[in-house]
Design a protein around this motif. Structure first.
Motif, PDB file in Angstrom:
ATOM      1  N   TRP A 176       0.824  -1.219   0.000  1.00  0.00           N
ATOM      2  CA  TRP A 176       0.000   0.000   0.000  1.00  0.00           C
ATOM      3  C   TRP A 176       0.860   1.272   0.000  1.00  0.00           C
ATOM      4  N   LEU A 177       1.830   1.338   0.930  1.00  0.00           N
ATOM      5  CA  LEU A 177       2.612   2.567   1.049  1.00  0.00           C
ATOM      6  C   LEU A 177       3.535   2.757  -0.155  1.00  0.00           C
ATOM      7  N   GLU A 178       4.137   1.655  -0.601  1.00  0.00           N
ATOM      8  CA  GLU A 178       5.031   1.734  -1.754  1.00  0.00           C
ATOM      9  C   GLU A 178       4.263   2.245  -2.979  1.00  0.00           C
ATOM     10  N   ALA A 179       3.019   1.784  -3.100  1.00  0.00           N
ATOM     11  CA  ALA A 179       2.183   2.209  -4.233  1.00  0.00           C
ATOM     12  C   ALA A 179       1.910   3.713  -4.158  1.00  0.00           C
ATOM     13  N   TYR A 180       1.661   4.241  -2.957  1.00  0.00           N
ATOM     14  CA  TYR A 180       1.449   5.693  -2.825  1.00  0.00           C
ATOM     15  C   TYR A 180       2.723   6.470  -3.168  1.00  0.00           C
ATOM     16  N   ARG A 181       3.854   5.969  -2.700  1.00  0.00           N
ATOM     17  CA  ARG A 181       5.114   6.666  -3.026  1.00  0.00           C
ATOM     18  C   ARG A 181       5.271   6.726  -4.546  1.00  0.00           C
ATOM     19  N   GLU A 182       4.950   5.634  -5.222  1.00  0.00           N
ATOM     20  CA  GLU A 182       5.059   5.574  -6.679  1.00  0.00           C
ATOM     21  C   GLU A 182       4.120   6.606  -7.323  1.00  0.00           C
ATOM     22  N   ALA A 183       2.929   6.753  -6.756  1.00  0.00           N
ATOM     23  CA  ALA A 183       1.948   7.706  -7.309  1.00  0.00           C
ATOM     24  C   ALA A 183       2.483   9.133  -7.240  1.00  0.00           C
ATOM     25  N   PHE A 184       3.108   9.487  -6.114  1.00  0.00           N
ATOM     26  CA  PHE A 184       3.591  10.862  -5.963  1.00  0.00           C
ATOM     27  C   PHE A 184       4.851  11.118  -6.799  1.00  0.00           C
ATOM     28  N   ALA A 185       5.507  10.038  -7.210  1.00  0.00           N
ATOM     29  CA  ALA A 185       6.703  10.207  -8.044  1.00  0.00           C
ATOM     30  C   ALA A 185       6.334  10.465  -9.508  1.00  0.00           C
ATOM     31  N   LEU A 186       5.058  10.299  -9.855  1.00  0.00           N
ATOM     32  CA  LEU A 186       4.644  10.453 -11.252  1.00  0.00           C
ATOM     33  C   LEU A 186       4.802  11.888 -11.753  1.00  0.00           C
ATOM     34  N   ASP A 187       4.533  12.841 -10.863  1.00  0.00           N
ATOM     35  CA  ASP A 187       4.565  14.243 -11.291  1.00  0.00           C
ATOM     36  C   ASP A 187       4.691  15.111 -10.035  1.00  0.00           C
ATOM     37  N   GLN A 188       5.436  16.192 -10.172  1.00  0.00           N
ATOM     38  CA  GLN A 188       5.628  17.055  -8.995  1.00  0.00           C
ATOM     39  C   GLN A 188       4.325  17.720  -8.553  1.00  0.00           C
ATOM     40  N   ARG A 189       3.359  17.814  -9.493  1.00  0.00           N
ATOM     41  CA  ARG A 189       2.107  18.502  -9.140  1.00  0.00           C
ATOM     42  C   ARG A 189       1.053  17.558  -8.569  1.00  0.00           C
ATOM     43  N   VAL A 190       1.432  16.329  -8.283  1.00  0.00           N
ATOM     44  CA  VAL A 190       0.459  15.420  -7.673  1.00  0.00           C
ATOM     45  C   VAL A 190       0.221  15.878  -6.230  1.00  0.00           C
ATOM     46  N   GLY A 191      -1.025  16.236  -5.935  1.00  0.00           N
ATOM     47  CA  GLY A 191      -1.360  16.741  -4.604  1.00  0.00           C
ATOM     48  C   GLY A 191      -2.028  15.685  -3.743  1.00  0.00           C
TER      49      GLY A 191
END
Lengths: 94, 734
Positions: free
Chosen positions: B93-108
């Motif tokens: 779960w947490l690793e997946a969230y870290r991956e999501a925020f790494a997609l783009d700097q504007r991911v809020g």
């Protein structure tokens, strides 16, 4: 320039030519594949004209509840009709 | 690596709390904060035993937005996760969230799916699964191609994180969500009674942040209440949606019955797939009927809670909340603090999202992210015999001159062996009712024979050697297409001049500034594009269908002026033309004047004959019997004067615009300044001088003889190859 250098350069040139020819062949292959695909899709669109004109999506239609049952019923009716026709033919022949 | 804080608001949550906190520890969350608002079960004891930070607040202090803001203020993690007390993170779960925020700097913010627990009822299990499946990405074209070879490809694409931006669904759920601290600090949760997450999702997208649906950041979660509790929960949920987003759940008896029937059928199918049958299936059917029926009624009631007496409202609410607010009376402390005590403003009407995306959203994509990079050029690609060409066209109708030009050329390119496809870019959904096979059929019927495929939109985009934009409405879409070696722009006219000062004018001007290689429909237009926009440009000459437009065996009259009076096309300067004909009629009352090109009655200060809209063949007969033709264009030269000349009809056009670039200042065409009296005099001069008419007629036929569509196709093909060559050149320089 030594003979070894010249030979090495010639090898590189030959390899370069070979790779260019390969790329050209692959590009031609890609265009041909695309052209075939376009022709198939174009032909399919030609056939699907009336379906699209009447906004009929047969896949969606057949997913609706009762569609499969209706199809089965029609097939059953058709089978009966065929049997009756065969019987009639047999009676007429005899 | 970014530090992570997890915040769990709790009230009587002992059932899953221990499992939840253990899962958070297993995932490696740096900081865990439990906020308890008056639990009377073992929740506090469990939290203390787990060694997490514990914050106790009074039950009356709790608010979904307010309390989560408090939790975020009390923690320091750069990423802030919110979970409800009954949501247990799944492994990864947490690793997946870290991956999501790494997609783009504007991911809020990011959110993940809620998986049903083993004992969840079929209604909820199915709803959860299907609801979250709706956010998953469709397999890309590449994946679709790979599907033929590798069955797992589409499955992996479906589990890829999905970036969502303004125009995409605003959905966000604090059952399982993670926020970038910078984004939370900018937006913060509204102090609303319900749906603070949905409001945050809307605010976040409006502020230009992105959010991510991460299918792999899953939690086990289900609200499996009893039937009555479910209904009361839906009452709360839809009351909250009305208060935060203005959404009003519609209710109609027949529609509700249909909905319930469809939902129950879905649940039965789901239950059957899970192996239920017989009595169990019958139980599911009964329960599902009550569930979905109750839901329809209670969600509609929740939407209208403000009209329901408070005691009744309290009874209907699972939370026991009696007060309701209308959208204009938000309980959001931020808005109420900013408003004056007695505002003269009436309560605003809040509307839900009405469109899936803005009409011009592709333009903002280009302005924000730039054009999609082109493929590396392949040496010699410009000289290859056959090319892959994809033409992007705007919506069309029968009689569209621009589309006729495009398809006269494109059909010939296809016949020359190029692989050709057509893609409709339809910003305003003008042709949404016209399906692809019909589009293709209409192209063949209205314009020219085309054997290739026609697509609506770009879902099935396959790449091309050259993607060809063909109108201002198509350029930004073409700029966003990938897998292309070059982009070209067939420019039929200087389209900014079609609009008054407006968005459309600005966007049309913008289309010339993205380095597309332009292929302009006259030397005048080419020069304009080079001079005004510094564009790279070639020109082509419009062709004439010589087998149609030729002198017909009919006696040419000596008293007839024919005028292309298409008033709906502003650049045709019809009022000027009518003034000129009024002047001419005043001098020669016996003159026969024929107007054509418009089905409408033209209010003219002279008597005339109206021919309406004519087919090409009918036009050729009209041109063959008329004495003089009149056709005006305030922008680029059109086909019509050429077609008149091809039929041996002397023709008058405007001087000083674009005609000189094709015919020269003393060519076969009579040119007159933009002045009604001057135009009338030029027409009169031709009418009075049979010798001059004869000379113009002869010169016109000779001149137009070389202007064929084959020749135009040669020029456009050369322009497309030029676009590819420029790419090769640019690559060799860099």
């Amino acid at each position: 320039m030594s003979a070894a250098d010249t030979s090495s350069e010639q090898r590189l040139q030959a390899e370069n030519e070979r790779l260019r020819a390969r790329v050209a062949a692959l590009e031609t292959e890609l265009v041909e594949t695309q052209a075939r695909t376009d022709a198939v899709v174009g032909e399919w669109q030609e056939r699907a004209y009336w379906l699209d004109r009447w906004h009929l999506d047969l896949n969606a239609l057949m997913r609706r509840p009762g569609a499969s049952e209706l199809r089965e019923a029609l097939r059953a009716v058709r089978a009966v009709m065929w049997r009756l026709k065969r019987l009639k033919r047999r009676l007429m022949d005899s | 690596m970014k530090s992570v804080a997890a915040i769990v608001p709790v009230k009587d949550g002992e059932r899953y709390l221990q499992e939840l906190l253990a899962a958070l520890a297993r995932e490696g969350v740096d900081e865990i904060l439990v906020i308890d608002s008056g639990s009377r079960d073992r929740s506090l004891e469990i939290a203390r035993a787990a060694g997490v930070d514990l914050l106790e607040i009074e039950p009356g202090e709790f608010g979904h937005g307010r309390t989560r803001n408090l939790g975020a203020e009390r923690t320091r993690g750069e990423l802030i996760c919110f979970l409800t007390q009954d949501a247990t993170p799944c492994p990864g779960w947490l690793e997946a969230y870290r991956e999501a925020f790494a997609l783009d700097q504007r991911v809020g913010a990011a959110y993940g799916p809620h998986l049903p627990r083993a004992d969840t009822s079929p209604m909820i299990a199915r709803e959860l699964t299907e609801f979250f499946a709706g956010f998953e990405s469709r397999p890309s074209d590449g994946d679709r191609e790979n599907d033929a070879h590798e069955n797992g490809a589409s499955a992996s694409a479906a589990h890829a994180p999905v970036l969502q931006r303004q125009g995409d669904p605003a959905f966000l759920s604090n059952v399982n969500a993670c926020y970038a601290r910078a984004c939370w600090e900018e937006i913060r949760f509204r102090d609303v009674a319900y749906s603070e997450d949905q409001a945050f999702g809307t605010d976040l997208l409006a502020a230009g942040w992105l959010k991510v649906y991460q299918p792999r950041a899953a939690v086990l979660h289900a609200h499996d209440y009893g039937a009555i509790e479910f209904m009361r929960r839906y009452f709360d949920e839809y009351r909250g949606l009305r208060e935060t987003t203005g959404h009003v759940e519609p209710f109609g008896t027949i529609a509700a019955a249909r909905h319930v029937r469809a939902a129950v059928t879905g649940d039965r199918r789901w239950a059957a797939e899970q192996g239920l049958s017989g009595a169990e299936l019958a139980r599911v059917t009964a329960r599902a009927t009550i569930h979905h029926g109750g839901r329809r009624v209670f969600s509609a009631l929740g939407s209208h809670a403000a009209r329901i007496p408070r005691p009744v409202s309290s009874l209907l609410s699972l939370e026991g909340r009696s007060e309701s607010t209308t959208p204009g009376q938000s309980t959001d402390s931020r808005s109420s603090a900013a408003a004056p005590a007695e505002s003269p403003l009436q309560a605003p009407k809040r509307l839900p999202q009405l469109l899936p995306h803005d009409d011009y959203s592709v333009v903002t994509d280009v302005w924000r992210d730039g054009p999609t990079p082109l493929l590396e050029p392949v040496p010699g690609m410009a000289e290859r015999e056959r090319l892959r060409l994809a033409m992007v066209i705007p919506p069309f109708a029968r009689g569209s001159g621009g589309h006729n030009t495009l398809f006269q050329i494109f059909s010939r390119l296809e016949r020359r062996g190029h692989s050709c496809s057509v893609w409709l870019a339809d910003y305003h959904n003008q042709m949404r009712e016209v399906w692809p096979a019909v589009l293709r059929h209409d192209i063949n019927e209205f314009f020219a024979s085309f054997q290739g495929p026609v697509y609506r939109g770009f879902d099935q985009w396959q790449g091309a050697d050259v993607v060809i934009a063909t109108g201002w409405q198509t350029v930004h879409a073409a700029l966003r297409l990938d897998q292309c070696r070059a982009r070209a722009y067939v420019v039929n006219d200087h389209e900014p001049e079609f609009f008054a000062t407006s968005t459309e004018r600005v966007l049309a001007e913008d289309t010339y500034r993205h380095d597309l290689h332009c292929i302009a429909a006259s030397p005048w237009l080419r020069d304009l594009l080079i001079d005004r926009y510094a564009a790279s440009a070639d020109a082509f000459q419009l062709g004439v269908e010589q087998e149609i437009y030729r002198p017909r065996p009919v006696q040419r009259r000596t008293d007839t002026v024919v005028y292309y009076a298409r008033h709906s096309t502003a650049r045709r300067a019809v009022p000027i033309g009518l003034l000129a004909l009024t002047e001419l009629h005043r001098k020669r009352p016996d003159l026969r004047i024929v107007l054509f090109g418009s089905p409408d009655v033209m209010y003219a200060a002279f008597p005339y004959e109206s021919m309406g809209v004519l087919s090409p063949t009918q036009l050729s007969w009209l041109y063959s019997e008329a004495t003089v033709g009149l056709c005006l264009s305030l922008t680029n030269f059109s086909l019509m004067p050429k077609e008149m000349l091809a039929c041996g009809l002397p023709c008058v056009e405007l001087a000083g615009v674009s005609a000189e670039s094709i015919f020269g200042s003393d060519g076969p065409l009579e040119l007159a300044p933009l002045d009604p009296r001057a135009i009338a005099d030029t027409l009169a001069g031709l009418l009075d001088d049979p010798g001059r008419r004869e000379q113009r007629s002869r010169e016109g036929i000779e001149f137009v003889a070389s202007h064929t569509w084959e020749h135009a196709t040669d020029e456009v093909e050369a322009g497309l190859r030029h676009a590819l060559r420029e790419r090769e050149l640019a690559a060799s320089v860099s």
